[in-house]
Design an enzyme around this catalytic site. Structure first.
Site, PDB file in Angstrom:
ATOM      1  N   LYS A 177       0.922  -1.100  -0.076  1.00 14.60           N
ATOM      2  CA  LYS A 177      -0.012   0.148  -0.045  1.00 14.60           C
ATOM      3  C   LYS A 177       0.957   1.284   0.015  1.00 14.60           C
ATOM      4  O   LYS A 177       1.578   1.653   0.905  1.00 14.60           O
ATOM      5  CB  LYS A 177      -0.868   0.185   1.274  1.00 14.60           C
ATOM      6  CG  LYS A 177      -1.898   1.123   1.085  1.00 14.60           C
ATOM      7  CD  LYS A 177      -2.371   1.678   2.690  1.00 14.60           C
ATOM      8  CE  LYS A 177      -1.576   2.922   2.950  1.00 14.60           C
ATOM      9  NZ  LYS A 177      -1.653   3.788   2.093  1.00 14.60           N
ATOM     10  N   GLU A 252      10.186   1.416   9.966  1.00 17.56           N
ATOM     11  CA  GLU A 252      11.218   2.373   9.613  1.00 17.56           C
ATOM     12  C   GLU A 252      10.739   3.785   9.801  1.00 17.56           C
ATOM     13  O   GLU A 252       9.734   4.178   9.173  1.00 17.56           O
ATOM     14  CB  GLU A 252      11.632   2.363   8.013  1.00 17.56           C
ATOM     15  CG  GLU A 252      12.408   1.194   8.061  1.00 17.56           C
ATOM     16  CD  GLU A 252      13.930   1.269   8.513  1.00 17.56           C
ATOM     17  OE1 GLU A 252      14.332   2.374   8.649  1.00 17.56           O
ATOM     18  OE2 GLU A 252      14.419   0.099   8.658  1.00 17.56           O
ATOM     19  N   CYS A 291      13.766  11.479   5.589  1.00 17.69           N
ATOM     20  CA  CYS A 291      13.693  11.158   7.074  1.00 17.69           C
ATOM     21  C   CYS A 291      15.238  11.420   7.713  1.00 17.69           C
ATOM     22  O   CYS A 291      15.081  11.684   8.818  1.00 17.69           O
ATOM     23  CB  CYS A 291      13.486   9.565   7.080  1.00 17.69           C
ATOM     24  SG  CYS A 291      14.243   8.672   5.937  1.00 17.69           S
ATOM     25  N   GLU A 394      10.196  16.016  14.348  1.00 16.51           N
ATOM     26  CA  GLU A 394      10.624  16.161  13.031  1.00 16.51           C
ATOM     27  C   GLU A 394       9.705  17.008  12.289  1.00 16.51           C
ATOM     28  O   GLU A 394       8.462  17.010  12.389  1.00 16.51           O
ATOM     29  CB  GLU A 394      10.195  14.538  12.726  1.00 16.51           C
ATOM     30  CG  GLU A 394      10.803  14.410  11.317  1.00 16.51           C
ATOM     31  CD  GLU A 394      10.232  13.104  10.779  1.00 16.51           C
ATOM     32  OE1 GLU A 394       9.296  12.657  11.076  1.00 16.51           O
ATOM     33  OE2 GLU A 394      11.214  12.518   9.767  1.00 16.51           O
TER      34      GLU A 394
HETATM   35  P1  NAD Z   1       2.662   8.591   7.642  1.00 15.47           P
HETATM   36  O1  NAD Z   1       2.895   7.901   8.838  1.00 15.47           O
HETATM   37  O2  NAD Z   1       1.438   9.620   7.649  1.00 15.47           O
HETATM   38  O3  NAD Z   1       1.947   7.638   6.467  1.00 15.47           O
HETATM   39  C1  NAD Z   1       2.783   6.565   6.021  1.00 15.47           C
HETATM   40  C2  NAD Z   1       2.083   5.612   5.762  1.00 15.47           C
HETATM   41  O4  NAD Z   1       1.447   5.053   6.484  1.00 15.47           O
HETATM   42  C3  NAD Z   1       1.145   6.002   4.372  1.00 15.47           C
HETATM   43  O5  NAD Z   1       1.046   4.906   3.385  1.00 15.47           O
HETATM   44  C4  NAD Z   1      -0.235   6.018   5.198  1.00 15.47           C
HETATM   45  O6  NAD Z   1      -1.258   5.825   4.334  1.00 15.47           O
HETATM   46  C5  NAD Z   1       0.035   5.034   6.243  1.00 15.47           C
HETATM   47  N1  NAD Z   1      -0.925   5.166   7.345  1.00 15.47           N
HETATM   48  C6  NAD Z   1      -1.257   5.889   7.869  1.00 15.47           C
HETATM   49  N2  NAD Z   1      -2.011   5.712   8.996  1.00 15.47           N
HETATM   50  C7  NAD Z   1      -2.207   4.346   9.024  1.00 15.47           C
HETATM   51  C8  NAD Z   1      -2.779   3.268   9.848  1.00 15.47           C
HETATM   52  N3  NAD Z   1      -3.562   3.667  10.955  1.00 15.47           N
HETATM   53  N4  NAD Z   1      -2.771   1.798   9.528  1.00 15.47           N
HETATM   54  C9  NAD Z   1      -1.640   1.661   8.585  1.00 15.47           C
HETATM   55  N5  NAD Z   1      -1.414   2.532   7.857  1.00 15.47           N
HETATM   56  C10 NAD Z   1      -1.469   3.739   7.950  1.00 15.47           C
HETATM   57  O7  NAD Z   1       3.875   9.200   7.075  1.00 15.47           O
HETATM   58  P2  NAD Z   1       4.102  10.253   5.710  1.00 15.47           P
HETATM   59  O8  NAD Z   1       4.002  11.578   6.227  1.00 15.47           O
HETATM   60  O9  NAD Z   1       3.523   9.537   4.570  1.00 15.47           O
HETATM   61  O10 NAD Z   1       5.817   9.950   5.503  1.00 15.47           O
HETATM   62  C11 NAD Z   1       6.682  10.910   6.289  1.00 15.47           C
HETATM   63  C12 NAD Z   1       7.313  10.205   7.594  1.00 15.47           C
HETATM   64  O11 NAD Z   1       7.900   8.879   6.917  1.00 15.47           O
HETATM   65  C13 NAD Z   1       8.265  10.840   8.337  1.00 15.47           C
HETATM   66  O12 NAD Z   1       8.169  10.645   9.826  1.00 15.47           O
HETATM   67  C14 NAD Z   1       9.561  10.216   7.790  1.00 15.47           C
HETATM   68  O13 NAD Z   1      11.033  10.346   8.832  1.00 15.47           O
HETATM   69  C15 NAD Z   1       9.358   8.810   7.643  1.00 15.47           C
HETATM   70  N6  NAD Z   1      10.175   8.097   6.771  1.00 15.47           N
HETATM   71  C16 NAD Z   1      11.101   7.130   7.327  1.00 15.47           C
HETATM   72  C17 NAD Z   1      11.762   6.587   6.484  1.00 15.47           C
HETATM   73  C18 NAD Z   1      13.092   5.716   7.171  1.00 15.47           C
HETATM   74  O14 NAD Z   1      14.008   5.112   6.370  1.00 15.47           O
HETATM   75  N7  NAD Z   1      13.200   5.555   8.570  1.00 15.47           N
HETATM   76  C19 NAD Z   1      12.058   6.857   5.114  1.00 15.47           C
HETATM   77  C20 NAD Z   1      11.151   7.793   4.525  1.00 15.47           C
HETATM   78  C21 NAD Z   1      10.136   8.378   5.574  1.00 15.47           C
END
Ligand code: NAD
Length: 500
Positions: A177, A252, A291, A394
């Protein structure tokens, strides 16, 4: 605009069962880029069922390593064939420059090739000494089963590939997803995987919202592993649901990454230029939506004024605009909420006592920067301290905060003063010092005199609240495997533990 068949279940591309759709916006001008299917719980269940069948009854988990490697290599070749198309798509969907998009395609191509090489070079099971010539004991690795993957909106192609490549190399089936904000290149990637020849049911994608699609992964009994990349809040929700069902889980999560600059590197013009250049790169590439963004500059007090003045002067010159335009160096933020969040962090920091050195506003519109786009100027905030929200959370925007230190111990303490622990940088002309500091930093990746590079052969992941588990490297493959010990008695005899 017609709806893209963005759901792929059991070898068939289709729209959502209930007819749901979602508009995908171009962040450079907020126009509609595409309309994709908005899957729901029923679509998710169908995808999981297909992946389950393909794992339990299909040939993929039982293929030879050579057969799986051929598919991975083919995916890598297809990524290169479609390099320009994918780079453009990533630019328009996520707002990055096309050149950044090309770098991403090359990086993920390397990841597919790396995991192909890794499994090719394996020697099979590990024979262990059972302490008896009559026993043959071997430890083998097998695929986990059905892997459910959730990815964020930043680096969508890369995040998907870091999960899919090792999962396929190990012989798993999957349902992915992608973020509902930037699904386009993941849809394309699944198309390439299908073209490369995986059997129906092995590679499934459901586009849609975190809840219900992603939320279903943690609770569904037919999912064996959940791998999540995204923010701390949704990640912990997904993790809790998965652990409650005793599923394997990999998270992650976010980062609040320090970039420590010692005065000694600034003693030469060359060193000073390097450290300033890399501080800009650390904080502002992809408008800080990384990130591992080096969003906390921790600079030695004696060089701070000169360093910040030069940094701000160069930050003001960063060319903001639509990522597809020639000469643009930095694109917009990904969405209106992300822009609003950035504005809020900057206003809050100033209210808490930070000094706004540059940026702190939306730029003037221009030919390459429509007013309707989500642009924000690269922003430097001086005189920051640990009690400020902007230091603790962040921000995920083009915001660089400045803190100072006078001793090495103080620099280390500041750099470790975060609940996260994803990555950090150290700039010093003194190699012994740089290595000493690197060894004391509690972060999953440390760069010395550099910022941001990663290697497919080196593990990626975080200490603390930056996550659980690692991607890339041998550990990144191990996440997608179960370990089995097979103990074979070559001269079996009754043990007579029970007398009767
Ligand atoms: P987010 O947590 O809002 O969403 C990430 C994913 O989770 C999306 O696909 C979203 O639809 C899904 N999601 C949201 N709520 C959910 C739930 N209740 N159950 C299951 N899935 C759910 O994050 P974002 O805003 O899309 O991305 C930014 C974040 O990602 C930042 O915190 C960034 O640091 C992190 N990130 C980490 C890495 C790493 O390698 N550690 C890499 C890229 C991004």
């Amino acid at each position: 605009m017609s709806v893209i068949e963005s759901i792929h279940v059991d070898g068939v591309w289709r729209t959502a069962t209930a007819g749901g759709t979602r508009e995908i916006l171009d962040p450079a001008d907020a126009t509609t880029l595409a309309v994709v299917a908005e899957g729901d719980a029923a679509d998710t269940d169908a995808a999981i069922a297909a992946a389950r069948r393909a794992f339990d009854e299909g040939e993929w988990p039982r293929t030879t390593t050579a057969e799986r490697v051929a598919v991975l290599r083919k995916v890598a070749d297809l990524l290169q064939r479609d390099r320009e198309e994918i780079a453009l798509m990533e630019s328009r969907d996520a707002g990055k420059t096309v050149e950044e998009g090309r770098v991403d395609v090359d990086d993920v191509t390397s990841a597919f090739r790396y995991f192909a090489d890794l499994v090719t070079n394996e020697s099979g099971g590990r024979v262990v000494d059972a302490g008896s010539a009559d026993v043959h004991s071997v430890v083998v690795h097998e695929p986990v089963g059905v892997c459910a993957m959730i990815t964020p909106w930043n680096y969508p192609l890369l995040q998907a590939s870091w999960k899919i490549a090792p999962a396929l190399a190990a012989g798993n089936t999957f349902v992915i997803k992608p973020s509902e904000v930037t699904p386009m290149t993941t849809i394309h990637l699944v198309k390439l995987i299908v073209e490369a020849g995986v059997p129906a049911g092995v590679a499934n994608i459901v586009t849609g919202a975190g809840d219900p699609v992603g939320a279903r992964f943690g609770t569904h009994p037919d999912v064996d592993l959940v791998s999540f990349t995204g923010g701390l809040v949704s990640g912990t929700k997904v993790g809790q649901a998965a652990v409650a069902q005793a599923k394997k889980v990999a998270l992650e999560l976010g980062g609040k990454n320090p970039n420590v600059v010692f005065a000694d590197i600034c003693a030469t013009e060359e060193g000073f230029d390097l450290a300033v250049d890399q501080a800009l790169n650390a904080a502002f590439i992809h408008s800080g939506q990384v990130c591992s963004a080096g969003s906390r500059l921790i600079v030695e007090e004696s060089v701070k004024d000169r360093f910040v003045a030069e940094l701000a002067s160069r930050a003001r010159k960063i060319r903001l605009g639509r990522g597809t335009e020639e000469g643009v160096e930095c694109g917009p933020l990904v969405s209106a909420p992300q822009l609003a969040k950035t504005e809020k962090y900057v206003a809050g920091a100033v209210e808490q006592g930070a000094t706004l050195v540059c940026g702190g506003a939306r730029p003037e519109p221009s030919d390459v920067r429509p007013e309707s786009g989500y642009f924000y100027l690269p922003t430097v905030l001086d005189n920051c301290h640990r009690d400020m929200t902007v230091i603790r959370e962040e921000t995920f925007g083009p915001i660089l905060t400045v803190e100072t230190f006078t001793t090495e111990d103080e620099a280390v303490a500041l750099a470790n003063d975060t609940e996260y622990g994803l990555a950090g940088g150290v700039f010093s002309a003194d190699t012994a010092r740089a290595r000493r500091v690197a060894s004391r930093l509690r972060h999953g990746t440390i760069w010395i005199n550099d910022f941001h590079p990663y290697l497919p052969q080196a593990e990626w992941g975080g200490f603390g609240k930056s996550g659980i588990g690692r991607e890339l490297g041998p550990h990144g493959l191990a996440e997608y495997r179960e370990t089995k010990h097979v103990y074979e008695n070559l001269r079996p005899e009754p043990v007579r533990w029970f007398a009767g």
